[in-house]
Motif scaffolding. Structure first.
Motif, PDB file in Angstrom:
ATOM      1  N   MET A 106       0.809  -1.251  -0.077  1.00 36.63           N
ATOM      2  CA  MET A 106       0.018  -0.026   0.046  1.00 36.63           C
ATOM      3  C   MET A 106       0.792   1.303   0.045  1.00 36.63           C
ATOM      4  SD  MET A 106      -3.047  -1.094   2.649  1.00 36.63           S
ATOM      5  CE  MET A 106      -3.522   0.668   2.631  1.00 36.63           C
ATOM      6  N   GLN A 107       2.106   1.122   0.514  1.00 39.67           N
ATOM      7  CA  GLN A 107       2.965   2.299   0.793  1.00 39.67           C
ATOM      8  C   GLN A 107       3.442   2.624  -0.659  1.00 39.67           C
ATOM      9  OE1 GLN A 107       5.928   1.208   3.212  1.00 39.67           O
ATOM     10  NE2 GLN A 107       4.917   1.371   5.193  1.00 39.67           N
ATOM     11  N   ASP A 108       3.459   1.746  -1.554  1.00 43.36           N
ATOM     12  CA  ASP A 108       4.076   2.107  -3.083  1.00 43.36           C
ATOM     13  C   ASP A 108       2.810   2.618  -4.226  1.00 43.36           C
ATOM     14  OD1 ASP A 108       6.474   1.444  -2.340  1.00 43.36           O
ATOM     15  OD2 ASP A 108       6.153  -0.747  -2.541  1.00 43.36           O
ATOM     16  N   GLU A 109       1.659   2.561  -3.536  1.00 38.89           N
ATOM     17  CA  GLU A 109       0.423   2.741  -4.493  1.00 38.89           C
ATOM     18  C   GLU A 109       0.094   4.232  -4.497  1.00 38.89           C
ATOM     19  OE1 GLU A 109      -2.506   0.249  -3.524  1.00 38.89           O
ATOM     20  OE2 GLU A 109      -1.703  -1.586  -3.750  1.00 38.89           O
ATOM     21  N   TYR A 110       0.406   5.031  -3.358  1.00 40.97           N
ATOM     22  CA  TYR A 110       0.352   6.424  -3.287  1.00 40.97           C
ATOM     23  C   TYR A 110      -1.317   7.025  -3.640  1.00 40.97           C
ATOM     24  CZ  TYR A 110       5.350   7.023  -3.639  1.00 40.97           C
ATOM     25  OH  TYR A 110       6.777   6.816  -3.597  1.00 40.97           O
ATOM     26  N   SER A 111      -1.794   6.105  -2.842  1.00 38.33           N
ATOM     27  CA  SER A 111      -3.644   6.239  -2.719  1.00 38.33           C
ATOM     28  C   SER A 111      -3.867   6.515  -1.416  1.00 38.33           C
ATOM     29  CB  SER A 111      -4.204   5.106  -3.100  1.00 38.33           C
ATOM     30  OG  SER A 111      -3.864   4.480  -4.405  1.00 38.33           O
ATOM     31  N   PHE A 112      -5.374   7.085  -1.591  1.00 36.50           N
ATOM     32  CA  PHE A 112      -5.978   7.661  -0.329  1.00 36.50           C
ATOM     33  C   PHE A 112      -7.241   6.575  -0.065  1.00 36.50           C
ATOM     34  CE2 PHE A 112      -3.552  11.348  -2.092  1.00 36.50           C
ATOM     35  CZ  PHE A 112      -3.116  11.715  -0.881  1.00 36.50           C
ATOM     36  N   TYR A 113      -7.582   6.271   1.353  1.00 38.08           N
ATOM     37  CA  TYR A 113      -8.375   5.598   1.607  1.00 38.08           C
ATOM     38  C   TYR A 113      -9.254   6.037   2.857  1.00 38.08           C
ATOM     39  CZ  TYR A 113      -5.005   2.431  -0.590  1.00 38.08           C
ATOM     40  OH  TYR A 113      -3.997   1.829  -1.735  1.00 38.08           O
ATOM     41  N   ASN A 114     -10.658   5.561   2.801  1.00 36.17           N
ATOM     42  CA  ASN A 114     -11.305   5.587   4.029  1.00 36.17           C
ATOM     43  C   ASN A 114     -11.307   4.615   4.766  1.00 36.17           C
ATOM     44  OD1 ASN A 114     -13.583   4.223   2.987  1.00 36.17           O
ATOM     45  ND2 ASN A 114     -14.263   5.725   1.898  1.00 36.17           N
ATOM     46  N   MET A 115     -11.928   4.633   6.009  1.00 39.67           N
ATOM     47  CA  MET A 115     -11.872   3.466   6.960  1.00 39.67           C
ATOM     48  C   MET A 115     -12.575   2.426   6.290  1.00 39.67           C
ATOM     49  SD  MET A 115     -10.434   2.122   9.470  1.00 39.67           S
ATOM     50  CE  MET A 115      -9.694   3.548  10.467  1.00 39.67           C
ATOM     51  N   LYS A 116     -13.553   2.345   5.723  1.00 39.35           N
ATOM     52  CA  LYS A 116     -14.441   1.301   4.939  1.00 39.35           C
ATOM     53  C   LYS A 116     -13.453   0.652   4.157  1.00 39.35           C
ATOM     54  CE  LYS A 116     -19.075   2.915   6.080  1.00 39.35           C
ATOM     55  NZ  LYS A 116     -20.416   2.915   5.457  1.00 39.35           N
ATOM     56  N   GLU A 117     -12.792   1.468   3.285  1.00 41.40           N
ATOM     57  CA  GLU A 117     -11.970   0.912   2.181  1.00 41.40           C
ATOM     58  C   GLU A 117     -10.804   0.054   2.891  1.00 41.40           C
ATOM     59  OE1 GLU A 117     -12.564   3.852  -1.490  1.00 41.40           O
ATOM     60  OE2 GLU A 117     -10.884   4.693   0.252  1.00 41.40           O
ATOM     61  N   LEU A 118     -10.320   0.370   3.975  1.00 42.72           N
ATOM     62  CA  LEU A 118      -9.121   0.087   4.732  1.00 42.72           C
ATOM     63  C   LEU A 118      -9.606  -1.412   5.139  1.00 42.72           C
ATOM     64  CD1 LEU A 118      -7.297   3.006   6.460  1.00 42.72           C
ATOM     65  CD2 LEU A 118      -6.588   1.638   4.213  1.00 42.72           C
ATOM     66  N   GLU A 119     -11.032  -1.463   5.892  1.00 38.99           N
ATOM     67  CA  GLU A 119     -11.198  -2.674   6.547  1.00 38.99           C
ATOM     68  C   GLU A 119     -11.706  -3.682   5.443  1.00 38.99           C
ATOM     69  OE1 GLU A 119     -14.708  -1.092   8.239  1.00 38.99           O
ATOM     70  OE2 GLU A 119     -13.755  -0.501  10.148  1.00 38.99           O
ATOM     71  N   LYS A 120     -11.704  -3.366   4.014  1.00 40.62           N
ATOM     72  CA  LYS A 120     -11.834  -4.517   3.275  1.00 40.62           C
ATOM     73  C   LYS A 120     -10.511  -4.668   2.517  1.00 40.62           C
ATOM     74  CE  LYS A 120     -16.494  -3.120   1.629  1.00 40.62           C
ATOM     75  NZ  LYS A 120     -17.062  -2.364   0.509  1.00 40.62           N
ATOM     76  N   LEU A 121      -9.373  -3.919   2.403  1.00 32.00           N
ATOM     77  CA  LEU A 121      -8.354  -3.810   1.755  1.00 32.00           C
ATOM     78  C   LEU A 121      -7.253  -4.578   2.572  1.00 32.00           C
ATOM     79  CD1 LEU A 121      -6.600  -3.447  -0.914  1.00 32.00           C
ATOM     80  CD2 LEU A 121      -6.210  -1.300  -0.034  1.00 32.00           C
ATOM     81  N   ILE A 122      -7.221  -4.203   3.829  1.00 24.20           N
ATOM     82  CA  ILE A 122      -5.890  -4.611   4.838  1.00 24.20           C
ATOM     83  C   ILE A 122      -6.005  -6.287   4.837  1.00 24.20           C
ATOM     84  CG2 ILE A 122      -5.142  -4.699   7.153  1.00 24.20           C
ATOM     85  CD1 ILE A 122      -5.352  -1.674   6.871  1.00 24.20           C
ATOM     86  N   PRO A 123      -7.405  -6.608   5.299  1.00 20.20           N
ATOM     87  CA  PRO A 123      -7.421  -8.143   5.404  1.00 20.20           C
ATOM     88  C   PRO A 123      -6.847  -9.128   4.202  1.00 20.20           C
ATOM     89  CG  PRO A 123      -9.362  -7.241   6.261  1.00 20.20           C
ATOM     90  CD  PRO A 123      -8.746  -6.107   5.546  1.00 20.20           C
ATOM     91  N   LYS A 124      -7.087  -8.288   3.061  1.00 16.36           N
ATOM     92  CA  LYS A 124      -6.666  -9.123   1.832  1.00 16.36           C
ATOM     93  C   LYS A 124      -5.286  -9.089   1.614  1.00 16.36           C
ATOM     94  CE  LYS A 124     -11.145  -7.986  -0.711  1.00 16.36           C
ATOM     95  NZ  LYS A 124     -11.461  -7.382  -2.140  1.00 16.36           N
TER      96      LYS A 124
END
Length: 201
Positions: free
Chosen positions: A1-19
């Protein structure tokens, strides 16, 4: 995620991080993110309208660690120079009478031997502290091991909560069997919910 230079809200992180991080439950993401914000400042957050936006860029982390290291390095160098000067003043008296009060090498400043010795000890301790902090920051990075440790700590807390809720149910059942008190009455009196929310680990 550090290399993607993207912004996220909490709902997106709750879906993305477990993946991205196997074994991390969506229920743990919010606490994990908050710890990374509070403890190390590795994740940045800003209010955007009515939501919080989160990001973590690798170059920001590298720059933050580098700046901290440079700042501590400068403080260490300044204290080392100060120590050298104090030692030089002390050395100039070691060859003489070791008077408690004496003049500096240029003859312009009156110096106290005891005060200089005390200042020297304090500066040496300060250098040790700064050096230790510098070494710690030089090696700081948020890697998989640290994430796993944070996740394990949160999982341990969840398991403790489950033990507590199980014990509450056992105690309520005990009062029902021994004294004939309805579980519903006990829960209402003590404001205990009928069902505790299930937290997936």
């Amino acid at each position: 995620m550090q290399d993607e230079y993207s912004f996220y809200n909490m709902k997106e992180l709750e879906k993305l991080i477990p993946k991205k991080c196997a074994g991390v439950s969506p229920m743990l993401v919010k606490d994990l993110i908050q710890q990374m914000i509070d403890e190390d400042g590795l994740i940045c957050v800003e209010k955007c309208g009515n939501i919080n936006v989160y990001w973590c860029f690798k170059n920001q982390i590298i720059q933050k660690v580098y700046d901290s290291c440079e700042r501590l390095k400068g403080q260490i160098e300044a204290k080392e120079k100060e120590t050298i000067q104090i030692r030089e003043n002390l050395r100039s008296t070691c060859n003489g009478d070791r008077k408690e009060v004496f003049m500096s090498g240029d003859g312009k400043t009156k110096l106290s031997r005891q005060e200089l010795l005390k200042a020297n000890r304090e500066i040496e301790e300060k250098i040790k502290t700064l050096q230790s902090e510098y070494n710690r920051l030089s090696q700081t990075r948020w890697d998989k091991k640290k994430i796993d440790e944070k996740k394990q700590a949160l999982n341990d807390n969840v398991r403790k909560l489950e033990v507590i809720t199980d014990n509450i149910d056992i105690i309520i059942d005990y009062f029902r069997a021994k004294y004939g008190v309805e579980p519903k009455s006990i829960r209402q009196e003590l404001e205990i919910p009928e069902d505790f929310p299930h937290i997936e680990i």
